[in-house]
Design a protein around this motif. Structure first.
Motif, PDB file in Angstrom:
ATOM      1  N   THR A   1      22.716  -3.832   8.219  1.00  0.00           N
ATOM      2  CA  THR A   1      21.632  -4.074   9.133  1.00  0.00           C
ATOM      3  C   THR A   1      20.903  -2.776   9.441  1.00  0.00           C
ATOM      4  N   ALA A   2      21.648  -1.713   9.695  1.00  0.00           N
ATOM      5  CA  ALA A   2      21.026  -0.422   9.996  1.00  0.00           C
ATOM      6  C   ALA A   2      20.199   0.066   8.806  1.00  0.00           C
ATOM      7  N   LEU A   3      20.706  -0.151   7.614  1.00  0.00           N
ATOM      8  CA  LEU A   3      19.953   0.247   6.416  1.00  0.00           C
ATOM      9  C   LEU A   3      18.649  -0.539   6.313  1.00  0.00           C
ATOM     10  N   LEU A   4      18.705  -1.826   6.579  1.00  0.00           N
ATOM     11  CA  LEU A   4      17.493  -2.639   6.545  1.00  0.00           C
ATOM     12  C   LEU A   4      16.510  -2.204   7.629  1.00  0.00           C
ATOM     13  N   MET A   5      17.020  -1.815   8.781  1.00  0.00           N
ATOM     14  CA  MET A   5      16.133  -1.305   9.831  1.00  0.00           C
ATOM     15  C   MET A   5      15.443  -0.032   9.364  1.00  0.00           C
ATOM     16  N   SER A   6      16.170   0.799   8.647  1.00  0.00           N
ATOM     17  CA  SER A   6      15.615   2.063   8.168  1.00  0.00           C
ATOM     18  C   SER A   6      14.468   1.867   7.187  1.00  0.00           C
ATOM     19  N   VAL A   7      14.470   0.760   6.464  1.00  0.00           N
ATOM     20  CA  VAL A   7      13.386   0.463   5.521  1.00  0.00           C
ATOM     21  C   VAL A   7      12.044   0.396   6.248  1.00  0.00           C
ATOM     22  N   HIS A   8      12.077   0.015   7.518  1.00  0.00           N
ATOM     23  CA  HIS A   8      10.841  -0.109   8.293  1.00  0.00           C
ATOM     24  C   HIS A   8      10.178   1.241   8.578  1.00  0.00           C
ATOM     25  N   THR A   9      10.843   2.343   8.271  1.00  0.00           N
ATOM     26  CA  THR A   9      10.191   3.646   8.453  1.00  0.00           C
ATOM     27  C   THR A   9       8.971   3.788   7.543  1.00  0.00           C
ATOM     28  N   PHE A  10       8.927   3.013   6.467  1.00  0.00           N
ATOM     29  CA  PHE A  10       7.753   3.061   5.593  1.00  0.00           C
ATOM     30  C   PHE A  10       6.501   2.557   6.293  1.00  0.00           C
ATOM     31  N   ARG A  11       6.678   1.836   7.384  1.00  0.00           N
ATOM     32  CA  ARG A  11       5.530   1.323   8.132  1.00  0.00           C
ATOM     33  C   ARG A  11       4.774   2.439   8.842  1.00  0.00           C
ATOM     34  N   VAL A  12       5.333   3.641   8.860  1.00  0.00           N
ATOM     35  CA  VAL A  12       4.631   4.775   9.473  1.00  0.00           C
ATOM     36  C   VAL A  12       3.292   5.017   8.775  1.00  0.00           C
ATOM     37  N   THR A  13       3.200   4.627   7.526  1.00  0.00           N
ATOM     38  CA  THR A  13       1.946   4.801   6.783  1.00  0.00           C
ATOM     39  C   THR A  13       0.828   3.930   7.334  1.00  0.00           C
ATOM     40  N   GLY A  14       1.157   2.925   8.135  1.00  0.00           N
ATOM     41  CA  GLY A  14       0.142   2.051   8.713  1.00  0.00           C
ATOM     42  C   GLY A  14      -0.897   2.798   9.515  1.00  0.00           C
ATOM     43  N   ILE A  15      -0.480   3.824  10.263  1.00  0.00           N
ATOM     44  CA  ILE A  15      -1.440   4.565  11.066  1.00  0.00           C
ATOM     45  C   ILE A  15      -2.419   5.329  10.175  1.00  0.00           C
ATOM     46  N   PHE A  16      -1.946   5.785   9.025  1.00  0.00           N
ATOM     47  CA  PHE A  16      -2.825   6.505   8.115  1.00  0.00           C
ATOM     48  C   PHE A  16      -3.766   5.559   7.378  1.00  0.00           C
ATOM     49  N   VAL A  17      -3.227   4.448   6.925  1.00  0.00           N
ATOM     50  CA  VAL A  17      -4.026   3.485   6.161  1.00  0.00           C
ATOM     51  C   VAL A  17      -5.068   2.810   7.035  1.00  0.00           C
ATOM     52  N   PHE A  18      -4.635   2.281   8.177  1.00  0.00           N
ATOM     53  CA  PHE A  18      -5.542   1.507   9.015  1.00  0.00           C
ATOM     54  C   PHE A  18      -6.440   2.371   9.886  1.00  0.00           C
ATOM     55  N   VAL A  19      -5.857   3.325  10.608  1.00  0.00           N
ATOM     56  CA  VAL A  19      -6.631   4.098  11.570  1.00  0.00           C
ATOM     57  C   VAL A  19      -7.370   5.252  10.905  1.00  0.00           C
ATOM     58  N   ILE A 100      -1.496  -5.580   1.123  1.00  0.00           N
ATOM     59  CA  ILE A 100      -0.804  -5.479   2.416  1.00  0.00           C
ATOM     60  C   ILE A 100      -0.469  -6.867   2.979  1.00  0.00           C
ATOM     61  N   PRO A 101      -1.463  -7.749   3.234  1.00  0.00           N
ATOM     62  CA  PRO A 101      -1.107  -9.047   3.835  1.00  0.00           C
ATOM     63  C   PRO A 101      -0.421 -10.021   2.887  1.00  0.00           C
ATOM     64  N   VAL A 102      -0.625  -9.856   1.593  1.00  0.00           N
ATOM     65  CA  VAL A 102      -0.051 -10.812   0.638  1.00  0.00           C
ATOM     66  C   VAL A 102       1.304 -10.343   0.097  1.00  0.00           C
ATOM     67  N   GLY A 103       1.529  -9.044   0.042  1.00  0.00           N
ATOM     68  CA  GLY A 103       2.761  -8.518  -0.537  1.00  0.00           C
ATOM     69  C   GLY A 103       3.674  -7.823   0.454  1.00  0.00           C
ATOM     70  N   LEU A 104       3.159  -6.796   1.120  1.00  0.00           N
ATOM     71  CA  LEU A 104       4.024  -5.979   1.977  1.00  0.00           C
ATOM     72  C   LEU A 104       4.460  -6.688   3.249  1.00  0.00           C
ATOM     73  N   VAL A 105       3.517  -7.353   3.915  1.00  0.00           N
ATOM     74  CA  VAL A 105       3.873  -8.018   5.173  1.00  0.00           C
ATOM     75  C   VAL A 105       4.953  -9.086   4.965  1.00  0.00           C
ATOM     76  N   PRO A 106       4.833  -9.969   3.970  1.00  0.00           N
ATOM     77  CA  PRO A 106       5.913 -10.947   3.774  1.00  0.00           C
ATOM     78  C   PRO A 106       7.281 -10.310   3.500  1.00  0.00           C
ATOM     79  N   ILE A 107       7.285  -9.194   2.791  1.00  0.00           N
ATOM     80  CA  ILE A 107       8.545  -8.497   2.533  1.00  0.00           C
ATOM     81  C   ILE A 107       9.149  -7.993   3.840  1.00  0.00           C
ATOM     82  N   PHE A 108       8.319  -7.344   4.671  1.00  0.00           N
ATOM     83  CA  PHE A 108       8.828  -6.809   5.936  1.00  0.00           C
ATOM     84  C   PHE A 108       9.205  -7.918   6.913  1.00  0.00           C
ATOM     85  N   VAL A 109       8.484  -9.032   6.905  1.00  0.00           N
ATOM     86  CA  VAL A 109       8.853 -10.168   7.769  1.00  0.00           C
ATOM     87  C   VAL A 109      10.200 -10.736   7.329  1.00  0.00           C
TER      88      VAL A 109
END
Length: 132
Positions: A1-19, A100-109
Motif C-alpha cells: 500500500t505504501a508503495l502504491l501511495m508513493s506512485v502518486h508522487t508523479f502527480r507533482v508534475t500536474g502543477i507544471f503541466v497545468f499551471v 491525461i484524462p483518458v490514460g493517466l487519470v484512470p490509472i491513478f484512480v
C-alpha cells in the motif's frame, strides 16, 4: 500500500503541466489549471510522508491515508467537473493533452481504489507493515 501511495508522487508534475505551461500559454482557463495543478501537487507531496507513517504504524496513519485517498479522488472529480468548461474541454480532448484524462487519470484512480481497498480491509500483509 505504501508503495502504491508513493506512485502518486508523479502527480507533482500536474502543477507544471497545468499551471506553469497550460496557463502561461493560454490554452487552459485559470480555474481549471489552478484546481487541477495545485490539487495534484498537494496530493503528490503528501504521498511520501503518509506512506512513511503507514509503514512505521504511527498512530492515526491509516485514517490519514484514507483521508488523503479521499482528497486524491475528489481532486480528479473536481478536475473532470471543471474540465467541462469549453476552453478546458477543447484543450484536454486534443493531442497530447488527451493522454491525461483518458490514460493517466484512470490509472491513478485505479491505484486509489486499490489503496482504499487495502486500507479498509486493514490487512497487515497488504499494508506492508513492519512488525515491531
Amino acid at each position: 500500500t505504501a508503495l502504491l501511495m508513493s506512485v502518486h508522487t508523479f502527480r507533482v508534475t500536474g502543477i507544471f503541466v497545468f499551471v506553469i505551461y497550460g496557463l502561461s500559454v493560454g490554452v487552459l482557463p485559470a480555474t481549471f489549471a489552478y484546481s487541477a495543478g495545485v490539487g495534484d501537487f498537494l496530493i503528490a507531496i503528501a504521498a511520501i510522508p503518509l506512506a512513511y507513517l503507514l509503514i512505521r504504524r504511527i498512530r492515526f496513519s491509516r485514517g490519514l491515508a484514507i483521508i488523503w485517498n479521499g482528497f486524491g479522488l475528489l481532486d480528479f472529480a473536481l478536475a473532470y467537473t471543471l474540465g467541462t468548461d469549453p476552453k478546458a474541454a477543447a484543450t484536454m480532448l486534443s493531442f497530447p493533452w488527451v493522454i491525461i484524462p483518458v490514460g493517466l487519470v484512470p490509472i491513478f484512480v485505479t491505484i486509489h481504489g486499490i489503496i482504499l481497498y487495502r486500507l479498509i480491509n486493514n490487512n497487515r500483509k497488504t499494508l506492508h507493515i513492519v512488525k515491531p
